[in-house]
Design a protein around this motif. Structure first.
Motif, mmCIF file in Angstrom:
data_model
loop_
_atom_site.group_PDB
_atom_site.id
_atom_site.type_symbol
_atom_site.label_atom_id
_atom_site.label_comp_id
_atom_site.label_asym_id
_atom_site.label_seq_id
_atom_site.Cartn_x
_atom_site.Cartn_y
_atom_site.Cartn_z
ATOM 1 N N THR A 1 0.835 -1.201 0.000
ATOM 2 C CA THR A 1 0.000 0.000 0.000
ATOM 3 C C THR A 1 0.871 1.254 0.000
ATOM 4 O O THR A 1 1.829 1.337 0.779
ATOM 5 C CB THR A 1 -0.883 0.040 1.277
ATOM 6 O OG1 THR A 1 -1.642 -1.164 1.348
ATOM 7 C CG2 THR A 1 -1.822 1.237 1.279
ATOM 8 N N THR A 2 0.545 2.229 -0.850
ATOM 9 C CA THR A 2 1.189 3.536 -0.722
ATOM 10 C C THR A 2 0.249 4.435 0.093
ATOM 11 O O THR A 2 0.592 4.822 1.201
ATOM 12 C CB THR A 2 1.490 4.182 -2.087
ATOM 13 O OG1 THR A 2 0.307 4.225 -2.874
ATOM 14 C CG2 THR A 2 2.580 3.425 -2.821
ATOM 15 N N LYS A 3 -0.938 4.697 -0.461
ATOM 16 C CA LYS A 3 -1.889 5.588 0.223
ATOM 17 C C LYS A 3 -3.225 4.880 0.459
ATOM 18 O O LYS A 3 -3.865 4.441 -0.482
ATOM 19 C CB LYS A 3 -2.105 6.842 -0.622
ATOM 20 C CG LYS A 3 -3.133 7.816 -0.081
ATOM 21 C CD LYS A 3 -2.678 8.497 1.196
ATOM 22 C CE LYS A 3 -3.783 9.419 1.745
ATOM 23 N NZ LYS A 3 -3.440 9.943 3.085
ATOM 24 N N PHE A 4 -3.593 4.779 1.734
ATOM 25 C CA PHE A 4 -4.907 4.263 2.093
ATOM 26 C C PHE A 4 -5.889 5.430 1.998
ATOM 27 O O PHE A 4 -5.696 6.452 2.663
ATOM 28 C CB PHE A 4 -4.874 3.684 3.507
ATOM 29 C CG PHE A 4 -6.203 3.173 3.977
ATOM 30 C CD1 PHE A 4 -6.769 2.052 3.388
ATOM 31 C CD2 PHE A 4 -6.893 3.817 4.995
ATOM 32 C CE1 PHE A 4 -8.011 1.567 3.811
ATOM 33 C CE2 PHE A 4 -8.125 3.338 5.434
ATOM 34 C CZ PHE A 4 -8.677 2.212 4.832
ATOM 35 N N CYS A 5 -6.898 5.324 1.139
ATOM 36 C CA CYS A 5 -7.808 6.449 0.869
ATOM 37 C C CYS A 5 -9.192 6.275 1.482
ATOM 38 O O CYS A 5 -9.890 7.260 1.729
ATOM 39 C CB CYS A 5 -7.978 6.635 -0.640
ATOM 40 S SG CYS A 5 -6.441 7.057 -1.487
ATOM 41 N N ASP A 6 -9.584 5.045 1.683
ATOM 42 C CA ASP A 6 -10.916 4.742 2.201
ATOM 43 C C ASP A 6 -11.995 5.481 1.411
ATOM 44 O O ASP A 6 -12.890 6.097 1.997
ATOM 45 C CB ASP A 6 -10.989 5.064 3.702
ATOM 46 C CG ASP A 6 -12.122 4.327 4.390
ATOM 47 O OD1 ASP A 6 -12.727 3.441 3.746
ATOM 48 O OD2 ASP A 6 -12.424 4.659 5.550
ATOM 49 N N TYR A 7 -11.917 5.412 0.105
ATOM 50 C CA TYR A 7 -12.877 6.018 -0.826
ATOM 51 C C TYR A 7 -13.006 7.533 -0.617
ATOM 52 O O TYR A 7 -14.051 8.106 -0.892
ATOM 53 C CB TYR A 7 -14.253 5.335 -0.686
ATOM 54 C CG TYR A 7 -14.185 3.831 -0.825
ATOM 55 C CD1 TYR A 7 -13.889 3.239 -2.056
ATOM 56 C CD2 TYR A 7 -14.391 2.999 0.277
ATOM 57 C CE1 TYR A 7 -13.803 1.861 -2.190
ATOM 58 C CE2 TYR A 7 -14.311 1.611 0.152
ATOM 59 C CZ TYR A 7 -14.017 1.050 -1.082
ATOM 60 O OH TYR A 7 -13.935 -0.304 -1.210
ATOM 61 N N GLY A 8 -11.947 8.140 -0.087
ATOM 62 C CA GLY A 8 -11.948 9.590 0.067
ATOM 63 C C GLY A 8 -12.141 10.051 1.501
ATOM 64 O O GLY A 8 -11.991 11.226 1.806
ATOM 65 N N LYS A 9 -12.435 9.102 2.386
ATOM 66 C CA LYS A 9 -12.671 9.494 3.783
ATOM 67 C C LYS A 9 -11.373 9.793 4.520
ATOM 68 O O LYS A 9 -11.353 10.527 5.507
ATOM 69 C CB LYS A 9 -13.432 8.379 4.538
ATOM 70 C CG LYS A 9 -14.933 8.420 4.253
ATOM 71 C CD LYS A 9 -15.673 7.340 5.021
ATOM 72 C CE LYS A 9 -16.001 6.175 4.098
ATOM 73 N NZ LYS A 9 -16.432 4.963 4.784
ATOM 74 N N GLU A 10 -10.287 9.206 4.034
ATOM 75 C CA GLU A 10 -8.994 9.388 4.697
ATOM 76 C C GLU A 10 -8.412 10.756 4.322
ATOM 77 O O GLU A 10 -8.533 11.208 3.176
ATOM 78 C CB GLU A 10 -8.052 8.265 4.261
ATOM 79 C CG GLU A 10 -6.884 8.031 5.172
ATOM 80 C CD GLU A 10 -7.259 7.425 6.518
ATOM 81 O OE1 GLU A 10 -6.377 7.416 7.380
ATOM 82 O OE2 GLU A 10 -8.412 6.965 6.712
ATOM 83 N N GLN A 11 -7.772 11.383 5.286
ATOM 84 C CA GLN A 11 -7.181 12.698 5.063
ATOM 85 C C GLN A 11 -6.138 12.661 3.936
ATOM 86 O O GLN A 11 -5.299 11.770 3.895
ATOM 87 C CB GLN A 11 -6.523 13.179 6.360
ATOM 88 C CG GLN A 11 -6.367 14.675 6.418
ATOM 89 C CD GLN A 11 -5.583 15.109 7.653
ATOM 90 O OE1 GLN A 11 -5.464 14.354 8.605
ATOM 91 N NE2 GLN A 11 -5.057 16.309 7.626
ATOM 92 N N GLY A 12 -6.229 13.635 3.044
ATOM 93 C CA GLY A 12 -5.233 13.759 1.971
ATOM 94 C C GLY A 12 -5.449 12.820 0.799
ATOM 95 O O GLY A 12 -4.625 12.771 -0.109
ATOM 96 N N ALA A 13 -6.554 12.096 0.792
ATOM 97 C CA ALA A 13 -6.788 11.107 -0.263
ATOM 98 C C ALA A 13 -6.893 11.755 -1.641
ATOM 99 O O ALA A 13 -6.238 11.346 -2.603
ATOM 100 C CB ALA A 13 -8.040 10.298 0.054
ATOM 101 N N LYS A 14 -7.698 12.762 -1.710
ATOM 102 C CA LYS A 14 -7.957 13.447 -2.982
ATOM 103 C C LYS A 14 -6.666 14.112 -3.491
ATOM 104 O O LYS A 14 -6.327 14.011 -4.673
ATOM 105 C CB LYS A 14 -9.062 14.479 -2.747
ATOM 106 C CG LYS A 14 -9.688 14.999 -3.983
ATOM 107 C CD LYS A 14 -11.122 14.490 -4.154
ATOM 108 C CE LYS A 14 -11.641 14.877 -5.533
ATOM 109 N NZ LYS A 14 -11.994 13.748 -6.368
#
Ligand code: ACK
Length: 213
Positions: free
Chosen positions: A71-84
């Motif tokens: 994994t590089t970035k865990f995004c949680d479909y946009g819920k995680e900070q900094g995902a976008k």
């Protein structure tokens, strides 16, 4: 190549090609078999709440968590900070779908997780989030492939377990050198943490992509 109209995935990462997934799984399975049968391991079997007479079947203890990846970035479909923001980074857009070779340098287990340590190249570090380590450790320290988790444990734990071992090493706790196995040197770090430094690191063919689930 812009991804602004793409929905935010569950996570980004490097996904091992299927032949390297097979290779890594078979190596991990050899390691777990050998480790579980060592007297040195049985001596510390309390870490795994096992019976010293019977031992622990480590292959059953850890259950597989699907496609092998780092994994590089865990995004949680946009819920995680900094995902976008991550997904709009130039490096991320440019690397998306590209092949990359992951260097796997060690295998490790704890009573919670089993994983492979990944040593990232300079180019790969460009895709690594700034805040992944959250500790006084070099960027990329957390990079790993989860190989399995104990019952009730989530895969996010693997990277945290790896960080704990690295932090211990940094504080000068060298661990107890157990022995040299065919695959490499085995060290015990206490509290059920074991690490096998691979004599010959695996260079695993991978692809930078994302997972939607
Ligand atoms: O084994 P992993 O690296 O740990 O791959 C899985 C993947 O995302 C899907 O669950 C990782 N993951 C889950 N939660 C987090 C988190 N909060 N921070 C970093 N990685 C995470 C998990």
């Amino acid at each position: 190549n812009t991804m602004s109209e793409t929905s935010v995935p569950f996570f980004f990462g490097w996904f091992l090609s299927s032949s390297y997934q097979d290779k890594l799984r078979s190596m991990a399975s050899d390691f777990l078999k050998i480790l579980g049968n060592l007297d040195a391991f049985k001596k510390h079997i309390g870490d795994f709440s096992g019976d010293p007479e019977k031992g622990v079947d480590l292959e059953q203890y850890f259950s597989d968590k699907g496609v092998l990846h780092c994994t590089t970035k865990f995004c949680d479909y946009g819920k995680e900070q900094g995902a976008k923001e991550y997904m709009e980074k130039q490096e991320v857009c440019e690397s998306y779908g590209r092949a990359s070779e992951l260097e796997l340098t060690a295998l490790f287990i704890t009573p919670r997780t089993a994983g492979a340590q990944v040593s990232l190249s300079e180019a790969q570090l460009q895709l690594w989030p700034e805040d992944s380590e959250k500790e006084d450790l070099p960027r990329g320290s957390r990079a790993h492939v989860t190989l399995g988790c104990a019952e009730g444990v989530e895969p996010v734990q693997t990277g945290l377990d790896l960080l704990e071992i690295i932090a211990q090493k940094k504080q000068g706790e060298e661990g107890e050198k157990i022995q040299d196995l065919d695959l490499g040197a085995l060290t015990y770090y206490g509290k059920g943490a074991w690490m096998l430094s691979l004599k010959e690191p695996i260079r695993a063919q991978s692809c930078f992509s994302s997972y939607y689930g």
